[in-house]
Design a protein around this motif. Structure first.
Motif, PDB file in Angstrom:
ATOM      1  N   THR A   1      24.700  55.181  62.826  1.00 32.63           N
ATOM      2  CA  THR A   1      24.935  55.314  61.386  1.00 32.63           C
ATOM      3  C   THR A   1      25.272  56.746  60.974  1.00 32.63           C
ATOM      4  O   THR A   1      25.406  57.020  59.780  1.00 32.63           O
ATOM      5  CB  THR A   1      23.691  54.855  60.591  1.00 32.63           C
ATOM      6  OG1 THR A   1      22.566  55.652  60.988  1.00 32.63           O
ATOM      7  CG2 THR A   1      23.384  53.392  60.850  1.00 32.63           C
TER       8      THR A   1
ATOM      9  N   GLN B   1      17.446  49.332  57.868  1.00 33.84           N
ATOM     10  CA  GLN B   1      17.911  48.593  56.695  1.00 33.84           C
ATOM     11  C   GLN B   1      18.432  49.527  55.600  1.00 33.84           C
ATOM     12  O   GLN B   1      17.816  50.532  55.272  1.00 33.84           O
ATOM     13  CB  GLN B   1      16.761  47.744  56.148  1.00 33.84           C
ATOM     14  CG  GLN B   1      17.160  46.834  54.994  1.00 33.84           C
ATOM     15  CD  GLN B   1      15.983  46.010  54.504  1.00 33.84           C
ATOM     16  OE1 GLN B   1      14.838  46.278  54.860  1.00 33.84           O
ATOM     17  NE2 GLN B   1      16.261  45.003  53.695  1.00 33.84           N
ATOM     18  N   LYS B   2      19.590  49.177  55.076  1.00 36.71           N
ATOM     19  CA  LYS B   2      20.179  49.946  53.977  1.00 36.71           C
ATOM     20  C   LYS B   2      19.338  49.757  52.721  1.00 36.71           C
ATOM     21  O   LYS B   2      18.816  48.670  52.473  1.00 36.71           O
ATOM     22  CB  LYS B   2      21.617  49.480  53.743  1.00 36.71           C
ATOM     23  CG  LYS B   2      22.381  50.290  52.728  1.00 36.71           C
ATOM     24  CD  LYS B   2      23.874  49.976  52.788  1.00 36.71           C
ATOM     25  CE  LYS B   2      24.157  48.514  52.514  1.00 36.71           C
ATOM     26  NZ  LYS B   2      25.617  48.253  52.470  1.00 36.71           N
TER      27      LYS B   2
ATOM     28  N   ARG C   1      19.432  54.937  54.781  1.00 38.58           N
ATOM     29  CA  ARG C   1      18.671  54.180  55.770  1.00 38.58           C
ATOM     30  C   ARG C   1      17.428  54.982  56.186  1.00 38.58           C
ATOM     31  O   ARG C   1      16.320  54.685  55.741  1.00 38.58           O
ATOM     32  CB  ARG C   1      19.551  53.856  56.982  1.00 38.58           C
ATOM     33  CG  ARG C   1      20.769  53.003  56.620  1.00 38.58           C
ATOM     34  CD  ARG C   1      21.650  52.710  57.814  1.00 38.58           C
ATOM     35  NE  ARG C   1      22.878  52.043  57.424  1.00 38.58           N
ATOM     36  CZ  ARG C   1      22.998  50.728  57.242  1.00 38.58           C
ATOM     37  NH1 ARG C   1      21.960  49.944  57.425  1.00 38.58           N
ATOM     38  NH2 ARG C   1      24.144  50.184  56.873  1.00 38.58           N
TER      39      ARG C   1
END
Length: 728
Positions: free
Chosen positions: A273, A292-293, A362
Motif C-alpha cells: 500500500t 482495512q481502509k 490504513r
C-alpha cells in the motif's frame, strides 16, 4: 517532538531509514545515535496522526475529562541501537532531577509507548521497557514472534499478526492455482518470521517455491543485484514479497535498471500500500493483503494545517517541508546544499505527497486506534463514574503497570472500528485484498478487490468480489506452474531431484484410468469394465459368445442341419425299403434308432450356439453325453449282432437265441441308462453353469459354461470312451 501533559504517551516511528554511523577513537564522549537517509513522509503522517488523536482526546468531555495527555515522539530509523536508546529515554522520563517525595506528582512519566513502525525495533523496545511494565502498543509491527507473552508480556498491537497474513497470502496463491512461485523477504524479524510462516502454510497447500532470497536495504549492492538476476532468470511467474517498504524500494530500484520478464507480484501489507512504490510501472497488477481502509474525520484538515512558524520550529517538519517543496527555509542546515530559498508561496494543500494522501488511510488508523486504546486504559484506571459523568483525578499516582493491566481489558469502538486484544495482545485479523490497477494515464490506483476475515470458519476466510487487473494489464489469470496440468488419462511422475510440483505426465496403462487432472495414480477399472482409448473412463467390457449371426455359428449350424438332414433322409429311405432283405438284414430297428440318435447328435451342436444360460449349460453336456451313448449303444448292439451271427454258423451254436431283438433293445436301454444315471448325479451334485470368462482376454468378457463337477464331466466322457472302445 514532545508536549507536556498530566500523563505522557511515548512514540517511536521510523521517519528515516538509516543510522548515522561514526567511527570513534575513544578520546571523546560518544554522541547520541541519530538518524539519516531519505525522509519518509508517509511515516510522518503516522507521527502526526498520533498527535491528532491526543489532541482530540484532550478536547473530549467523555474520555479523560480534565486530563491533558502529553506526548514524546522519537525517530528510531529502523535501527536497533536507536530503538534501544529511544526506549531508555522514554523510560527515564523528562524530569531533570530525581524526586524522593512520595506525594509529588509524576508529571512527564511515560505511561505507554506507541510504535514502532517495524518488528525488529519493536522487539528491542518491548524487551527494554517491558522490564519496567511499560506497555508497547504497535500499529505496524506484525511479526508473529511478538505474540509470545513469555518474551513480550507488555506488547500489544492494533494490526494483525503475520501468522494470519501468511495464511492469507498462501490461500490467495492457492486460490488462483499458482503452484510454482518465487519468494523474497526482508532479512529482519518481520521478513524472516513472516516468510517462515508463509512457507509452512504454502507447503500444506501444495505450493512449491523455486527460490527464496533474503535481503536488507543496507546490504551490498552486489547482493541486491544478484537477487534481481535470480528473479530475471527464474521460471516462476509469481513472486511473493514479504518485505518492508524500504527494502522493497531498494529491490525494485535495481529491477528497474533492467526490467525482468513480466512477473506477478504478491505483496505483504508492509509494502503493497506504499504509494511511493507505485511509481514502478512494471509492478502494475500486483495483488496483496492490506490493512482495512478507514476514515478519520478531521485528520486531513489537521495534516494540512501547518503554518510556516510551526514548520520552522520543528526540525522534523522543516526537513519534510524542504524535501517536499525542494527549497530551503531560512536559518536551515540545508542552506549550503544549493536549494532555492522557500519564498512563502508553497501551498501544502496542492502537494501530492504520501503525507497528504488520506484517501487510503490504513496503518494511520492503526496508530489512531493505538492512541485511543492507551487513553481508554488510562481512563479506566483513574476515572470513576459519578452521576452519569466521569471524574478523573489528575493527581492520582498512576503507574504504567496499571495501564498495562487495563489495556488487556479494553473493548470499545472508535469511528466504527472495534478495538480489543486477545490473550496474546493481538486484534481480530481482517485484511483487504488490494490490486494495483493502471489508469489510461499511466498512474497506478490501489483498488480493493476482496477481503480476508480470520474470524470466519476454515475455508471461508477469503472472498474476492471484484475483477482483478493482472500483470501487463491482463484480464486472464497468469499461469505459474513448474509443470503443466496433467490431463485426464495420465498420472503424475515426479522428476528426480525436483520439488513435488515438477513432474511428467505418463499415460495410464490399458485397463486403468485417471478421471481428474493432476492425478497421482491411475486406478484399475472393475473386473467387468475396461478403459476407453483416452483412459479417462471405464466402460463395460464387450460381451462375446457364439451367436447365431456369426460366421462360425452359421457354418456350424449349416453342417449340423446338413448332417441331420442326411440322417433323416437315410431314415426315410430305410423306412420306405424296410421290407427289403438288405434293410431287414441290417437290423432295421437298431438302424432306425441309430439314425434317430445321429440326427439328435447333429442337432445337439446347436445348443452350443447362443448366450449360455443355466438350462443351456446343463443341456449341452448332458444331452450330448446321453445322445452319443445312445448312438454308440446302437452301434455296439449291431456289432454284437454281427458277432453272434458268425458264431451262430458253428455247429451246435444257439448264440442268436440269447441275443435276439428283445436282448438288443435291453442292451441299448441299459447302456444308455447308465449314462443317464451319471448325468443325473452330475446335475444334482454340481451341474454346469454359465460364467463370465475374464481371464482369457483382459479387454472383453467371454460367456461360457463352467463344468461344475470336473469328475462328472470326465465320468461322462470316460463312459463314452469305454463304450466306443468296446464297440470296435
Amino acid at each position: 517532538m514532545s508536549e507536556d501533559g498530566d500523563f505522557v504517551i511515548g512514540g517511536a516511528f521510523s521517519i528515516h531509514h538509516k543510522l548515522y554511523t561514526v567511527i570513534y577513537n575513544y578520546t571523546t564522549k560518544p554522541e547520541s545515535p541519530r538518524c539519516t537517509g531519505s525522509f519518509n513522509s508517509r511515516v510522518l503522517r503516522f507521527f502526526r496522526a498520533m498527535i491528532f488523536a491526543i489532541e482530540e482526546i484532550n478536547n473530549s468531555t467523555e474520555l479523560l475529562p480534565g486530563i491533558k495527555l502529553g506526548y514524546e515522539i522519537h525517530d528510531s530509523c529502523v535501527s536497533v541501537p536507536v530503538a534501544v536508546h529511544v526506549a531508555f529515554q522514554l523510560s527515564n522520563g523528562q524530569d531533570p532531577v530525581f524526586y524522593k517525595d512520595s506525594n509529588c506528582s509524576q508529571t512527564g512519566m511515560v505511561m505507554a509507548v506507541i510504535g514502532d513502525s517495524g518488528s525488529t525495533p519493536s522487539i528491542s523496545i518491548a524487551r527494554t521497557i517491558g522490564s519496567f511494565n511499560v506497555p508497547l502498543v504497535s500499529p505496524f509491527a506484525t511479526c508473529a514472534c511478538l505474540s509470545d507473552k513469555k518474551q513480550f508480556p507488555t506488547f500489544f498491537r492494533t494490526i494483525p499478526s503475520d501468522q494470519f497474513q501468511a495464511d492469507a497470502l498462501a490461500k490467495l496463491v492457492k486460490h488462483f492455482g499458482w503452484t510454482w512461485i518465487g519468494a523474497v523477504y526482508s532479512d529482519s524479524d518481520y521478513g524472516n518470521f513472516g516468510m517462515s510462516s508463509f512457507l509452512a502454510v504454502a507447503q500444506k497447500e501444495g505450493i512449491c517455491v523455486e527460490y527464496t532470497e533474503a535481503f536488507f536495504r543496507t546490504d551490498p549492492h552486489s547482493k541486491i543485484q544478484r537477487i534481481a538476476d535470480v528473479i530475471r532468470r527464474s521460471t516462476a511467474m509469481v513472486i511473493v514479497a514479504f518485505t518492508a517498504s524500504g527494502d522493497m524500494s531498494v529491490l525494485l530500484e535495481e529491477l528497474a535498471l533492467e526490467p525482468s520478464p513480466p512477473r506477478q507480484w504478491i505483496g505483504s501489507e508492509g509494502w503493497v500500500t506504499d504509494p511511493l512504490l507505485m511509481g514502478y510501472s512494471f509492478c502494475a497488477g500486483a495483488i496483496g493483503v492490506a490493512i482495512q481502509k478507514s476514515v478519520i474525520p478531521g485528520l486531513r484538515d489537521f495534516l494540512l494545517d501547518l503554518s510556516p512558524t510551526e514548520v520552522a520550529d520543528s526540525p522534523v517538519l522543516t526537513e519534510f517541508w524542504e524535501d517536499a517543496f525542494n527549497c530551503s527555509l531560512k536559518k536551515s542546515k540545508y542552506d549550503n546544499l544549493g536549494k532555492r530559498e522557500c519564498d512563502g508561496t508553497e501551498d501544502i494543500k496542492t502537494l501530492e505527497n504520501p503525507y497528504t494522501e488520506t484517501s487510503q488511510l490504513r496503518v494511520t488508523n492503526m496508530v489512531y486506534k493505538a492512541v485511543y486504546a492507551v487513553a481508554h486504559a488510562i481512563h479506566n484506571a483513574m476515572c470513576k463514574e459519578r452521576n452519569l459523568n466521569f471524574e478523573c483525578d489528575k493527581h492520582f499516582r498512576l503507574e504504567s503497570k496499571q495501564v498495562f493491566t487495563e489495556l488487556k481489558k479494553v473493548n470499545f469502538s472508535q469511528n466504527g472500528y472495534p478495538v480489543s486484544f486477545d490473550a496474546n495482545g493481538d486484534p481480530v485479523a481482517f485484511y483487504e485484498l488490494v490490486n494495483w490497477q493502471k489508469r489510461e494515464s499511466g498512474s497506478i490506483d490501489l483498488i480493493t478487490v476482496g477481503y480476508y476475515d480470520g474470524s470466519l470458519s476454515k475455508g471461508q476466510e477469503l472472498h474476492i468480489y471484484r475483477n482483478i487487473t493482472w500483470v501487463k494489464h491482463g484480464t486472464e489469470i497468469p499461469v505459474s506452474v513448474c509443470s503443466e496440468t496433467c490431463p485426464l488419462g495420465t498420472r503424475k511422475v515426479l522428476q528426480k531431484g525436483k520439488p513435488i510440483c515438477c513432474y511428467d505426465c505418463i499415460p495410464c496403462p490399458e485397463g486403468e484410468i485417471s478421471n481428474k487432472t493432476d492425478s497421482p495414480d491411475c486406478f484399475t477399472c472393475p473386473s467387468e469394465f475396461w478403459s476407453n482409448a483416452q483412459r479417462d473412463a471405464c466402460f463395460p467390457k464387450p460381451v462375446e459368445f457364439l451367436s447365431f449371426d456369426e460366421l462360425l455359428a452359421i457354418i456350424l449350424a449349416t453342417f449340423s442341419g446338413f448332417g441331420a438332414c442326411l440322417a433323416i433322409i437315410t431314415g426315410i429311405i430305410f423306412f420306405r425299403h424296410r421290407t427289403t432283405p438288405i434293410v431287414r438284414a441290417n437290423n432295421s430297428e437298431l438302424s432306425f434308432l441309430l439314425l434317430f440318435s445321429l440326427t439328435l447328435c447333429f442337432l445337439c451342436s446347436l445348443t452350443f450356439i447362443g448366450a449360455p444360460s443355466e438350462w443351456s449349460c446343463m443341456l449341452r453336456h448332458t444331452a450330448f453325453g446321453i445322445i452319443f451313448v445312445l448312438c454308440i449303444s446302437c452301434v455296439l448292439g449291431k456289432t454284437v449282432v454281427v458277432l453272434m451271427a458268425f458264431k451262430a454258423t458253428l455247429p451246435g451254436s444257439n448264440a442268436m437265441k440269447w441275443f435276439g431283438p428283445p436282448q438288443q433293445r435291453m442292451t441299448v436301454v441299459f447302456f444308455t441308462f447308465i449314462q443317464v444315471l451319471i448325468c443325473t448325479v452330475w446335475l444334482v451334485l454340481s451341474p454346469p453353469f454359465p460364467i463370465k470368462n475374464l481371464t482369457t482376454y483382459k479387454e472383453k468378457i467371454i460367456l461360457e459354461c463352467a463344468l461344475g463337477s470336473v469328475v462328472g464331466f470326465w465320468a461322462v466322457l470316460g463312459y463314452i470312451g469305454l463304450l466306443a472302445n468296446n464297440s470296435q
